[in-house]
Write a protein that holds these residues in place. Structure first.
Motif, PDB file in Angstrom:
ATOM      1  N   MET A  62       0.834  -1.206   0.000  1.00  0.00           N
ATOM      2  CA  MET A  62       0.000   0.000   0.000  1.00  0.00           C
ATOM      3  C   MET A  62       0.873   1.261   0.000  1.00  0.00           C
ATOM      4  SD  MET A  62      -3.489  -0.608   0.524  1.00  0.00           S
ATOM      5  CE  MET A  62      -3.954   0.741   1.607  1.00  0.00           C
ATOM      6  N   ILE A  63       1.959   1.246   0.778  1.00  0.00           N
ATOM      7  CA  ILE A  63       2.853   2.413   0.788  1.00  0.00           C
ATOM      8  C   ILE A  63       3.419   2.636  -0.612  1.00  0.00           C
ATOM      9  CG2 ILE A  63       4.958   3.450   1.723  1.00  0.00           C
ATOM     10  CD1 ILE A  63       4.664   1.932   4.237  1.00  0.00           C
ATOM     11  N   GLN A  64       3.833   1.538  -1.262  1.00  0.00           N
ATOM     12  CA  GLN A  64       4.409   1.680  -2.590  1.00  0.00           C
ATOM     13  C   GLN A  64       3.383   2.216  -3.578  1.00  0.00           C
ATOM     14  OE1 GLN A  64       6.200  -2.507  -2.390  1.00  0.00           O
ATOM     15  NE2 GLN A  64       7.667  -1.418  -3.660  1.00  0.00           N
ATOM     16  N   LEU A  65       2.194   1.612  -3.548  1.00  0.00           N
ATOM     17  CA  LEU A  65       1.143   2.010  -4.486  1.00  0.00           C
ATOM     18  C   LEU A  65       0.731   3.462  -4.259  1.00  0.00           C
ATOM     19  CD1 LEU A  65      -0.759   1.157  -6.721  1.00  0.00           C
ATOM     20  CD2 LEU A  65      -2.319   0.240  -5.009  1.00  0.00           C
ATOM     21  N   LYS A  66       0.528   3.832  -2.992  1.00  0.00           N
ATOM     22  CA  LYS A  66       0.141   5.212  -2.676  1.00  0.00           C
ATOM     23  C   LYS A  66       1.272   6.180  -3.034  1.00  0.00           C
ATOM     24  CE  LYS A  66      -2.995   6.669  -0.463  1.00  0.00           C
ATOM     25  NZ  LYS A  66      -4.195   7.383  -0.984  1.00  0.00           N
ATOM     26  N   GLY A  67       2.515   5.748  -2.858  1.00  0.00           N
ATOM     27  CA  GLY A  67       3.656   6.565  -3.263  1.00  0.00           C
ATOM     28  C   GLY A  67       3.595   6.882  -4.747  1.00  0.00           C
ATOM     29  N   TYR A  68       3.332   5.858  -5.554  1.00  0.00           N
ATOM     30  CA  TYR A  68       3.199   6.061  -6.998  1.00  0.00           C
ATOM     31  C   TYR A  68       2.080   7.036  -7.322  1.00  0.00           C
ATOM     32  CZ  TYR A  68       6.214   2.168  -8.318  1.00  0.00           C
ATOM     33  OH  TYR A  68       7.278   1.350  -8.518  1.00  0.00           O
ATOM     34  N   LEU A  69       0.930   6.825  -6.682  1.00  0.00           N
ATOM     35  CA  LEU A  69      -0.261   7.592  -7.050  1.00  0.00           C
ATOM     36  C   LEU A  69      -0.191   9.045  -6.587  1.00  0.00           C
ATOM     37  CD1 LEU A  69      -3.064   4.938  -6.413  1.00  0.00           C
ATOM     38  CD2 LEU A  69      -2.351   5.866  -8.618  1.00  0.00           C
ATOM     39  N   THR A  70       0.551   9.320  -5.512  1.00  0.00           N
ATOM     40  CA  THR A  70       0.546  10.689  -4.991  1.00  0.00           C
ATOM     41  C   THR A  70       1.785  11.500  -5.372  1.00  0.00           C
ATOM     42  OG1 THR A  70       1.499   9.900  -2.904  1.00  0.00           O
ATOM     43  CG2 THR A  70      -0.888  10.096  -2.982  1.00  0.00           C
ATOM     44  N   MET A  71       2.920  10.821  -5.586  1.00  0.00           N
ATOM     45  CA  MET A  71       4.194  11.518  -5.788  1.00  0.00           C
ATOM     46  C   MET A  71       4.152  12.679  -6.802  1.00  0.00           C
ATOM     47  SD  MET A  71       7.598  11.924  -5.710  1.00  0.00           S
ATOM     48  CE  MET A  71       8.711  12.669  -6.890  1.00  0.00           C
ATOM     49  N   PRO A  72       3.616  12.479  -8.021  1.00  0.00           N
ATOM     50  CA  PRO A  72       3.690  13.578  -8.985  1.00  0.00           C
ATOM     51  C   PRO A  72       2.846  14.796  -8.583  1.00  0.00           C
ATOM     52  CG  PRO A  72       3.215  11.505 -10.097  1.00  0.00           C
ATOM     53  CD  PRO A  72       3.035  11.274  -8.621  1.00  0.00           C
ATOM     54  N   PHE A  73       1.913  14.598  -7.658  1.00  0.00           N
ATOM     55  CA  PHE A  73       1.020  15.685  -7.272  1.00  0.00           C
ATOM     56  C   PHE A  73       1.475  16.337  -5.970  1.00  0.00           C
ATOM     57  CE2 PHE A  73      -0.960  12.313  -9.664  1.00  0.00           C
ATOM     58  CZ  PHE A  73      -1.268  13.015 -10.815  1.00  0.00           C
ATOM     59  N   MET A  74       2.215  15.570  -5.154  1.00  0.00           N
ATOM     60  CA  MET A  74       2.751  16.125  -3.911  1.00  0.00           C
ATOM     61  C   MET A  74       4.046  16.885  -4.150  1.00  0.00           C
ATOM     62  SD  MET A  74       2.226  13.328  -0.935  1.00  0.00           S
ATOM     63  CE  MET A  74       1.724  14.400   0.411  1.00  0.00           C
TER      64      MET A  74
END
Lengths: 210, 210
Positions: free
Chosen positions: A151-163
């Motif tokens: 979940m950390i990895q997946l959420k990292g992918y999904l949020t990184m470009p926007f954070m």
């Protein structure tokens, strides 16, 4: 007329929250940019906090809906389901890039709104992702992994470009509002699903040996 | 005596910036928590901005040093070098968890300090990561990938637990300050390096066929 002023207010608020931060933005700034009277903002949202809450809720309502909608077809396979959700969420965030940036930055604060969002939407999201991973293990589509770390990895992918919008733009010269970003980044996440998460590569090996 | 008060001020500032945000914290709050006179803060850091700048600089000076130090041994292999850097950076951030959270959240703002950090430290970091990926392709250790997209993935891994501290704690029940977090999360990133980035799995296949 009323509906127009409401969406103009939201648009102005997202723009200002994004560039100056939530605390750095006043109701007067928003009223000025939206070309409305401050009283109109009070009428629709009560105060600045109500406006932020509206942003959060409209973001996570749509976000959660996209997950639920794709989850209905879980029986066609856990990997296919996960890929569909990732594609939909990435597309949604690219279409709402400023809103996503505002929401994710404010989610790092320990405020009451954030705690409410975590206990409703984030737990719902966790529920679905957990189900998908569990099904994937059960059906032998995914290699065994620790679900919270996935979940950390997946959420990292999904949020990184926007954070990290400035980092992405100014260091990597990547602009998440351009259409090829979505395609290329989706390919990167899918590569993670194929190579790190799936048992596909093991299957290929077996085929090559037989 | 002077040195003690300086580090007490920094400790208090990090704690308050973390819980109330940079804009939500006043010099008076910091002085109170650090048990110093506001004039002492002015003496060491001029103002609140100077204090934030100090936090940024001390974080990224150490961060960059860890990369440079490990890069010296690039000739022993690109993958080994990348793994060493990842382990060192993760350890550093886990040891300085509040500072990392403050720095990453404020990095999402479009301020002058952020632009300065990006043009010095982030470009330096990019330089080294780019070199490592290029060497990895050249030496056939890594499969061909788009470097900027690899950087997004890697940075996503390295920043996610510190940017989304509440999510990690309250949704996943993972506490990045506990020692086993570092071990387990490092294993997750190393799995990405092995399965998604490396050509190792292809080599294994070849061995099995021959």
């Amino acid at each position: 007329m009323k509906k127009d002023s409401k969406s103009e207010i939201v648009k102005a608020a997202i723009e200002l929250f994004n560039s100056n931060g939530y605390s750095g933005t006043s109701i007067r700034d928003i009223a000025e940019l939206a070309k409305v009277n401050p009283a109109t903002i009070a009428y629709h949202f009560e105060n600045k906090k109500g406006l932020l809450e509206y942003c959060f809720t409209s973001f996570f309502e749509q976000y959660t809906h996209l997950i639920e909608e794709a989850y209905v077809q879980i029986d066609q396979g856990a990997k296919a389901c996960l890929k569909r959700i990732v594609a939909n969420l990435l597309h949604f965030q690219c279409e709402n890039i400023l809103l996503a940036s505002v929401v994710y930055r404010e989610m790092s604060m320990n405020s009451q709104i954030v705690r409410e969002i975590l206990t409703t939407y984030s737990l719902k999201e966790k529920f679905y992702f957990q189900k998908i991973f569990e099904r994937g293990f059960e059906w032998n589509e995914f290699r065994p992994h620790s679900i919270p770390y996935l979940m950390i990895q997946l959420k990292g992918y999904l949020t990184m470009p926007f954070m990290n919008a400035h980092y992405i733009r100014e260091v990597l010269f990547i602009f998440p509002n351009e259409p090829f970003f979505e395609q290329k980044y989706l390919r990167a996440i899918n590569s993670w699903i194929e190579h790190n998460l799936s048992v596909a590569s093991i299957k290929t090996k077996e085929v090559m040996i037989n």
